[in-house]
Design an enzyme around this catalytic site. Structure first.
Site, PDB file in Angstrom:
ATOM      1  N   LYS A 180     -43.139  12.360  -8.706  1.00 11.01           N
ATOM      2  CA  LYS A 180     -42.898  12.069 -10.128  1.00 11.01           C
ATOM      3  C   LYS A 180     -42.129  13.222 -10.774  1.00 11.01           C
ATOM      4  O   LYS A 180     -42.370  14.396 -10.443  1.00 11.01           O
ATOM      5  CB  LYS A 180     -44.249  11.866 -10.830  1.00 11.01           C
ATOM      6  CG  LYS A 180     -44.162  11.358 -12.259  1.00 11.01           C
ATOM      7  CD  LYS A 180     -45.570  11.075 -12.807  1.00 11.01           C
ATOM      8  CE  LYS A 180     -45.571  10.557 -14.227  1.00 11.01           C
ATOM      9  NZ  LYS A 180     -46.930  10.274 -14.733  1.00 11.01           N
ATOM     10  N   SER A 185     -47.654   5.699 -16.825  1.00 14.55           N
ATOM     11  CA  SER A 185     -46.324   6.247 -16.893  1.00 14.55           C
ATOM     12  C   SER A 185     -45.649   6.477 -15.534  1.00 14.55           C
ATOM     13  O   SER A 185     -44.424   6.599 -15.474  1.00 14.55           O
ATOM     14  CB  SER A 185     -46.371   7.583 -17.636  1.00 14.55           C
ATOM     15  OG  SER A 185     -47.141   8.530 -16.932  1.00 14.55           O
ATOM     16  N   SER A 230     -52.244   6.656 -15.806  1.00 14.20           N
ATOM     17  CA  SER A 230     -50.849   6.611 -15.359  1.00 14.20           C
ATOM     18  C   SER A 230     -50.625   6.529 -13.854  1.00 14.20           C
ATOM     19  O   SER A 230     -49.502   6.317 -13.419  1.00 14.20           O
ATOM     20  CB  SER A 230     -50.082   7.815 -15.885  1.00 14.20           C
ATOM     21  OG  SER A 230     -49.638   7.541 -17.183  1.00 14.20           O
TER      22      SER A 230
HETATM   23  N1  GLN Z   1     -50.746   5.231 -21.204  1.00 13.34           N
HETATM   24  C1  GLN Z   1     -51.506   6.389 -21.591  1.00 13.34           C
HETATM   25  C2  GLN Z   1     -50.724   7.170 -22.612  1.00 13.34           C
HETATM   26  O1  GLN Z   1     -49.748   6.682 -23.034  1.00 13.34           O
HETATM   27  C3  GLN Z   1     -51.816   7.227 -20.384  1.00 13.34           C
HETATM   28  C4  GLN Z   1     -50.629   7.932 -19.861  1.00 13.34           C
HETATM   29  C5  GLN Z   1     -50.931   8.829 -18.716  1.00 13.34           C
HETATM   30  O2  GLN Z   1     -51.946   8.690 -18.027  1.00 13.34           O
HETATM   31  N2  GLN Z   1     -50.064   9.790 -18.538  1.00 13.34           N
HETATM   32  O3  GLN Z   1     -51.063   8.235 -23.008  1.00 13.34           O
END
Ligand code: GLN
Length: 477
Positions: A71, A146, A170
């Site tokens: 990532k 994400s 995410s």
């Molecule tokens: N979707 C969640 C957020 O927008 C979690 C994102 C993540 O785990 N990085 O914060």
């Protein structure tokens, strides 16, 4: 014979060790696949075929010659790392993240950086400055987020395995939406050194793989204490690959009633309940459990996570990293850089976080959020006095359409309703494939355990995988 790129980590490593394939056979096959398919998916923001040629092949190493994608919020020395944000364009880290160093030491070849929501803010991989990634099962749908690029790359056989990060779902949510295995380890299990911080008390790096056993292999390589991360736990790393061999007879599995609520997609609910039945038929004991503070998790998370994000994003000022919008006035330079460099969602997080930390609101929001966080953790502590594992859906819905939730932040935030409590509590959780909708989209099953209970997760997940063949299906892309 299968193409090399379809192989798992285990198969690839074994083939390389036995001489059945060479590292360049594997890499060439994989790179060909990327060239043929990634224009439709956009899983990668950076892809470097030449890296493969530089890799030495040393037989004794566990991941020698195995290509892994990373990532784009995980630092790679000498290789641009942007968090999919304009503000970090051109930033070249002078050091490797600890997980990257460990992968390299294990012989892995890091050949691609994966797309993501900007700074990991999101659940759809649409807020990237590079544009969205698409779901390999249906390119009109999002891959989840994400870590959408990390999930899509493994699902579409563009990587043998990948790493993502999970602050509130995410890893697990995109794993569910793309039909692969995704694990968020216990907070402190994997070093965060070199992971560009979002919510420092919530973030963990973890693996995406095609099978549960591969996740056990990859976690074994990246886990462990690191003096460079003061929050990494000084706990020994067990041989996770042994855990997958055990059966589930007599294990107590709880179904939390707060996770089977109105509004959850009926096909998701029936696949997840079917998975519980399957585990029961394999000898596990299923019972209902209550985690009464679940309903406060999303609100609590958006206080704690945005507070930490606003503080972590303070360092992007146009001086130290990436983008600078020049001005003769210093303050104006800061303002212009941040206005131009951050996307809409990042700005929303900075504003929310600064608000909940500001004088007068700190006690009302941030401190209160911390207290509720403790209550959420206590729900799990109590449940795990009796239970070995908690079972629930990973996401309330299968993959949704590109654009569908982009202008509705609340709908987007609710995508993580089932994956946020585990980060607040610091416990490990895994998502594995457990079915498909009539429309052919994958459904994910989430398993949670007490802190450092990853072995139990692998044990249960692998027993389920052995008894089913959802993980064998591949998208026709
Ligand atoms: N979707 C969640 C957020 O927008 C979690 C994102 C993540 O785990 N990085 O914060």
């Amino acid at each position: 014979m299968d193409e090399f790129y379809t192989w798992t980590i285990k198969e690839t490593a074994e083939a390389l060790r036995s001489g059945k394939a060479t590292p360049s056979d594997i890499l060439e096959s994989l790179c060909g696949r990327v060239r043929a398919v990634d224009s439709k998916l956009k899983a990668y923001v950076n892809f470097d075929e030449s890296r493969s040629k530089k890799a030495d092949f040393i037989k004794a190493k566990p991941l020698s010659g195995v290509p892994i994608a990373i990532k784009d919020n995980i630092s790679t020395r000498g290789w641009e790392t942007t968090c999919a944000s304009k503000i970090l364009k051109g930033y070249i880290p002078p050091y490797d993240a600890t997980v990257v160093r460990k992968l390299k030491e294990a012989g892995a070849i890091i050949f691609a950086k994966c797309n993501m929501d900007e700074f990991a803010f999101g659940s759809s991989c649409e807020t990237s400055c590079y544009g969205p990634t698409f779901n390999p099962w249906n390119t009109q749908c999002v891959p989840g987020g994400s870590s959408g690029g990390s999930a899509a790359s493994v699902a579409a056989d563009l990587a043998v395995g990948s790493l993502g990060s999970d602050t509130g779902g995410s890893i697990r949510q995109p794993a569910a939406l793309c039909g692969v295995v995704g694990l968020k380890p216990t907070y402190g299990r994997v070093s965060r050194y070199g992971l560009i911080a979002f919510g420092s008390s919530l973030d963990q790096i973890g693996p995406f793989t095609k099978t549960v056993e591969d996740a056990a292999i990859l976690l074994g390589v990246i886990a462990g204490h690191d003096p460079l991360d003061s929050t990494s736990a000084p706990a020994d790393v067990p041989d996770y690959t042994q855990a997958v061999k055990k059966d589930v007879k007599g294990l107590r599995i709880g179904l939390p009633k707060e996770y089977f609520i109105k509004g959850i997609d009926p096909e998701v609910e029936s696949a997840v309940r079917g998975a519980a039945k399957k585990l029961e038929s394999l000898g596990a004991k299923i019972e209902e459990v209550s985690l009464p503070h679940t309903q406060y998790a999303v609100a609590t998370y958006y206080i704690v996570a945005t507070a930490e994000a606003s503080s972590n994003l303070g360092r992007y000022d146009g001086v130290q990293y990436g983008l600078r919008v020049p001005s003769s006035d210093l303050v104006e330079m800061y303002m212009k850089t941040r206005c131009e460099g951050f996307g809409r969602e990042a700005k929303r997080r900075v504003l929310l976080g600064t608000f909940v930390l500001s004088a007068g609101y700190y006690e009302a929001y941030y401190l209160k959020g911390l207290k509720v966080r403790t209550l959420i953790k206590q729900d799990f502590d109590k449940a795990f006095e009796r239970l070995d594992v908690i079972l629930a859906p990973t996401s309330p819905t299968p993959a949704f359409k590109v654009g569908e939730r982009l202008d509705d932040p609340l709908a987007m935030y609710l995508s993580d309703i089932f994956t946020i409590p585990q980060n607040l509590a610091g416990i490990p959780a895994i998502s594995i494939p457990c079915g498909f909708t009539k429309g052919g989209l994958p459904i994910g099953l989430q398993l949670m355990a007490k802190p450092f209970g990853e072995e139990t997760l692998f044990r249960v997940a692998h027993a389920f995988e052995r008894a089913t063949d959802f993980h064998k299906k591949r998208p026709a892309i």
